[in-house]
Design a protein around this motif. Sequence first.
Motif, PDB file in Angstrom:
ATOM      1  N   GLU A   1       0.862  -1.200   0.000  1.00  0.00           N
ATOM      2  CA  GLU A   1       0.000   0.000   0.000  1.00  0.00           C
ATOM      3  C   GLU A   1       0.889   1.238   0.000  1.00  0.00           C
ATOM      4  O   GLU A   1       1.143   1.848   1.041  1.00  0.00           O
ATOM      5  CB  GLU A   1      -0.907  -0.018   1.242  1.00  0.00           C
ATOM      6  CG  GLU A   1      -1.882   1.129   1.350  1.00  0.00           C
ATOM      7  CD  GLU A   1      -2.922   1.140   0.259  1.00  0.00           C
ATOM      8  OE1 GLU A   1      -3.335   2.237  -0.130  1.00  0.00           O
ATOM      9  OE2 GLU A   1      -3.340   0.057  -0.221  1.00  0.00           O
TER      10      GLU A   1
ATOM     11  N   ASP B   1       0.398   4.187  -0.721  1.00  0.00           N
ATOM     12  CA  ASP B   1      -0.263   5.429  -0.304  1.00  0.00           C
ATOM     13  C   ASP B   1      -0.561   5.469   1.190  1.00  0.00           C
ATOM     14  O   ASP B   1      -1.341   6.302   1.644  1.00  0.00           O
ATOM     15  CB  ASP B   1      -1.579   5.612  -1.079  1.00  0.00           C
ATOM     16  CG  ASP B   1      -1.340   5.867  -2.552  1.00  0.00           C
ATOM     17  OD1 ASP B   1      -0.187   6.171  -2.911  1.00  0.00           O
ATOM     18  OD2 ASP B   1      -2.291   5.755  -3.338  1.00  0.00           O
ATOM     19  N   ASN B   2       0.059   4.596   1.959  1.00  0.00           N
ATOM     20  CA  ASN B   2      -0.179   4.533   3.405  1.00  0.00           C
ATOM     21  C   ASN B   2       0.683   5.593   4.097  1.00  0.00           C
ATOM     22  O   ASN B   2       1.819   5.342   4.491  1.00  0.00           O
ATOM     23  CB  ASN B   2       0.148   3.126   3.916  1.00  0.00           C
ATOM     24  CG  ASN B   2      -0.208   2.937   5.378  1.00  0.00           C
ATOM     25  OD1 ASN B   2      -0.428   3.893   6.108  1.00  0.00           O
ATOM     26  ND2 ASN B   2      -0.265   1.690   5.799  1.00  0.00           N
ATOM     27  N   TYR B   3       0.122   6.803   4.240  1.00  0.00           N
ATOM     28  CA  TYR B   3       0.914   7.912   4.779  1.00  0.00           C
ATOM     29  C   TYR B   3       1.313   7.662   6.235  1.00  0.00           C
ATOM     30  O   TYR B   3       2.354   8.147   6.691  1.00  0.00           O
ATOM     31  CB  TYR B   3       0.166   9.231   4.634  1.00  0.00           C
ATOM     32  CG  TYR B   3      -0.991   9.424   5.576  1.00  0.00           C
ATOM     33  CD1 TYR B   3      -0.816  10.033   6.814  1.00  0.00           C
ATOM     34  CD2 TYR B   3      -2.272   8.985   5.240  1.00  0.00           C
ATOM     35  CE1 TYR B   3      -1.866  10.202   7.684  1.00  0.00           C
ATOM     36  CE2 TYR B   3      -3.331   9.155   6.110  1.00  0.00           C
ATOM     37  CZ  TYR B   3      -3.123   9.769   7.326  1.00  0.00           C
ATOM     38  OH  TYR B   3      -4.167   9.922   8.198  1.00  0.00           O
TER      39      TYR B   3
ATOM     40  N   TRP C   1       4.529   5.697   6.172  1.00  0.00           N
ATOM     41  CA  TRP C   1       5.637   6.579   5.796  1.00  0.00           C
ATOM     42  C   TRP C   1       6.050   7.444   6.994  1.00  0.00           C
ATOM     43  O   TRP C   1       7.243   7.641   7.252  1.00  0.00           O
ATOM     44  CB  TRP C   1       5.237   7.479   4.634  1.00  0.00           C
ATOM     45  CG  TRP C   1       5.244   6.820   3.285  1.00  0.00           C
ATOM     46  CD1 TRP C   1       4.183   6.566   2.473  1.00  0.00           C
ATOM     47  CD2 TRP C   1       6.400   6.336   2.576  1.00  0.00           C
ATOM     48  NE1 TRP C   1       4.576   5.943   1.317  1.00  0.00           N
ATOM     49  CE2 TRP C   1       5.943   5.792   1.345  1.00  0.00           C
ATOM     50  CE3 TRP C   1       7.761   6.294   2.867  1.00  0.00           C
ATOM     51  CZ2 TRP C   1       6.808   5.233   0.407  1.00  0.00           C
ATOM     52  CZ3 TRP C   1       8.632   5.740   1.920  1.00  0.00           C
ATOM     53  CH2 TRP C   1       8.162   5.215   0.715  1.00  0.00           C
TER      54      TRP C   1
ATOM     55  N   GLN D   1       7.314  11.780   1.581  1.00  0.00           N
ATOM     56  CA  GLN D   1       6.339  10.872   0.960  1.00  0.00           C
ATOM     57  C   GLN D   1       5.000  10.956   1.692  1.00  0.00           C
ATOM     58  O   GLN D   1       3.943  10.984   1.065  1.00  0.00           O
ATOM     59  CB  GLN D   1       6.868   9.437   0.993  1.00  0.00           C
ATOM     60  CG  GLN D   1       7.937   9.132  -0.029  1.00  0.00           C
ATOM     61  CD  GLN D   1       7.406   9.193  -1.455  1.00  0.00           C
ATOM     62  OE1 GLN D   1       6.239   8.923  -1.713  1.00  0.00           O
ATOM     63  NE2 GLN D   1       8.270   9.561  -2.386  1.00  0.00           N
ATOM     64  N   ALA D   2       5.055  10.993   3.029  1.00  0.00           N
ATOM     65  CA  ALA D   2       3.813  11.119   3.811  1.00  0.00           C
ATOM     66  C   ALA D   2       3.089  12.414   3.445  1.00  0.00           C
ATOM     67  O   ALA D   2       1.864  12.436   3.298  1.00  0.00           O
ATOM     68  CB  ALA D   2       4.130  11.079   5.306  1.00  0.00           C
TER      69      ALA D   2
ATOM     70  N   LYS E   1       3.294  14.167   0.648  1.00  0.00           N
ATOM     71  CA  LYS E   1       2.715  14.120  -0.699  1.00  0.00           C
ATOM     72  C   LYS E   1       1.303  13.539  -0.644  1.00  0.00           C
ATOM     73  O   LYS E   1       0.403  13.964  -1.364  1.00  0.00           O
ATOM     74  CB  LYS E   1       3.582  13.253  -1.619  1.00  0.00           C
ATOM     75  CG  LYS E   1       4.799  13.955  -2.178  1.00  0.00           C
ATOM     76  CD  LYS E   1       5.568  12.999  -3.099  1.00  0.00           C
ATOM     77  CE  LYS E   1       6.897  13.605  -3.523  1.00  0.00           C
ATOM     78  NZ  LYS E   1       7.701  12.655  -4.335  1.00  0.00           N
ATOM     79  N   LEU E   2       1.151  12.544   0.211  1.00  0.00           N
ATOM     80  CA  LEU E   2      -0.139  11.850   0.329  1.00  0.00           C
ATOM     81  C   LEU E   2      -1.113  12.620   1.205  1.00  0.00           C
ATOM     82  O   LEU E   2      -2.312  12.598   0.970  1.00  0.00           O
ATOM     83  CB  LEU E   2       0.074  10.453   0.915  1.00  0.00           C
ATOM     84  CG  LEU E   2       0.950   9.516   0.073  1.00  0.00           C
ATOM     85  CD1 LEU E   2       1.398   8.309   0.884  1.00  0.00           C
ATOM     86  CD2 LEU E   2       0.189   9.071  -1.172  1.00  0.00           C
ATOM     87  N   LYS E   3      -0.592  13.310   2.235  1.00  0.00           N
ATOM     88  CA  LYS E   3      -1.456  14.038   3.163  1.00  0.00           C
ATOM     89  C   LYS E   3      -0.761  15.346   3.561  1.00  0.00           C
ATOM     90  O   LYS E   3      -0.097  15.433   4.582  1.00  0.00           O
ATOM     91  CB  LYS E   3      -1.757  13.184   4.402  1.00  0.00           C
ATOM     92  CG  LYS E   3      -2.906  13.722   5.256  1.00  0.00           C
ATOM     93  CD  LYS E   3      -3.264  12.726   6.363  1.00  0.00           C
ATOM     94  CE  LYS E   3      -4.550  13.116   7.085  1.00  0.00           C
ATOM     95  NZ  LYS E   3      -4.428  14.315   7.908  1.00  0.00           N
TER      96      LYS E   3
END
Length: 543
Positions: free
Chosen positions: A390, A392-394, A397, A420-421, A423-425
């Motif tokens: 997964e 996209d699991n912020y 990350w 990375q976290a 970018k997602l949130k």
Amino acid sequence: MNPNLSDWDDDLPPEPEEAYQDLLRALKRKSGFGLFFVQCTPGEADNFIVKLPQEIPQKKIAVLRLVEAIDNLYQPVVEFIKGKEIDILLIKGLEYSLYKYEKRSFGEITEGQFGNLTSVPHILNHLNQQRERFRDDFSFCFVFLLRSFSINYLIHRAPDFFDWRSGVFELPTTPEVVEQESTRLLLEGDYEEYLKLSPEQKIEKVLEIQDLLTEKHQPDNQKPRLLFKLGNLLYAANEYEAAIASYDQALKFKPDLHQAWNNRGIALRNLERNEEAIASFDKVLEIKPDDHQAWSKRGIALGNLGHHEEAIASFDKVLGIKPDDHQAWGKRGIALGNLGHHEEAIASFDKVLKIKPDDHQAWGNRGIALGNLGHHEEAIASYDQALTIEPDNYVAWNNRGSLLCDDLQRHEEAIASFEQALKLKPDDYEAWNGKGNALFNLGRNEEAIASFDEALKIQPDYHHAWKNRGYALYGLLRYNEAFASFDKVLKIQPNDYQCWNNQGYLLLKKYSSEGMIPIYEKALEIGFIFQDSLNKKILYYLT
């Protein structure tokens, strides 16, 4: 829901069958413009549409079916009648123009209530303002087939138009019609389907069920199922209090309806009324002791209360019934972790991964437990597995970044993880704070302050970011700003002795040329009041 009949008692005879015959006679006699309002359910309306041409074949009858909300009725009528000879125009579906004006709260609608509108619907204003055009331009009878609540709104929100009525009638309801409509509602959807409905569609369903529950031909043995459906619909609309009230009504009729106890428990848990939720799940288990889902939900509610030992016992019950329930193994692992039993938690997460190797949450939770045991490299490997499954699991990350920064001192990798976290949130204030910490540890204080500022834009009372910002400002020798940042911490967390000490040390730096006594007194005022041990620390700096 029934309208307040006192406003039009003269129009509505006490017996529906008599009212139906009166309606037929009125429509036979009437020529030219007229307004008739007929109270009926949608099923009764369809039957009436089929039956009326047979009852009065001498009249030319047309049907305008509205299937969505409109703000203007005049123009659709003009277009519909073009090229037609019409004596009677039946209009069905005006309710669609009212639903969107209902309050989004689905609280219980009481008898005679018409005040649920957020504002007067445009269609009712239109009918009021255009009534003369209707009379002057249309030389036929309008027959509005309406739910009871719609007539009530017309009475109170479109009084000018309604006052021109030629009559208000209630169609007779038969047990067969009630049974037919109840069965349709009971069969046509479940919770997943209700989630897909628009707010207006949910309101429509609520009103349909409420109308059927008040029907005199509705047998008591049908009511629990309708009330259960109503509860599910209200739950799907996130109206948990109203859903609970509906489940309670269902349980008055049928105390052993375990599905109602179950859904009632879920609604209570969503309201954070966990003790009541547990009592509701216990009722399920009295009726159905092997309901593994009720045991699981009971375990979650116990965990929410911090009763982790009892929660584990509940999840063990699930696993005694269904040993391959990977979700129960996962929840059990979380409860064990909350008790500090990290080795056992890892064993529980490993059970999940034997059953479901691609469970990214189990990999992530396993990483947390490994980190708590100081197995940092294994924890990173576990987070990496979660992120392979997964990406996209912020949360993973973020946790990975914290471990790299705080425990492994691999700050460049930590920054990449936090980015990375983000970018997602982008509004993850903890990730901004973590990134700031990693930057600070690399000596990049300006960038660190910018990161802490981002965290504080999102969460202004996040005291960790204020404290870390103070350290970064101190590193840049910006003592006044650092002092102000620590001051922000103390307004949020007055007992943070570290910040009191930091402020004392900053005062020492600031006032060192003014002599020891004012420094000592200021430091004593700020830095000594919570811990005697700080006295020694400040005196150490003074020497």
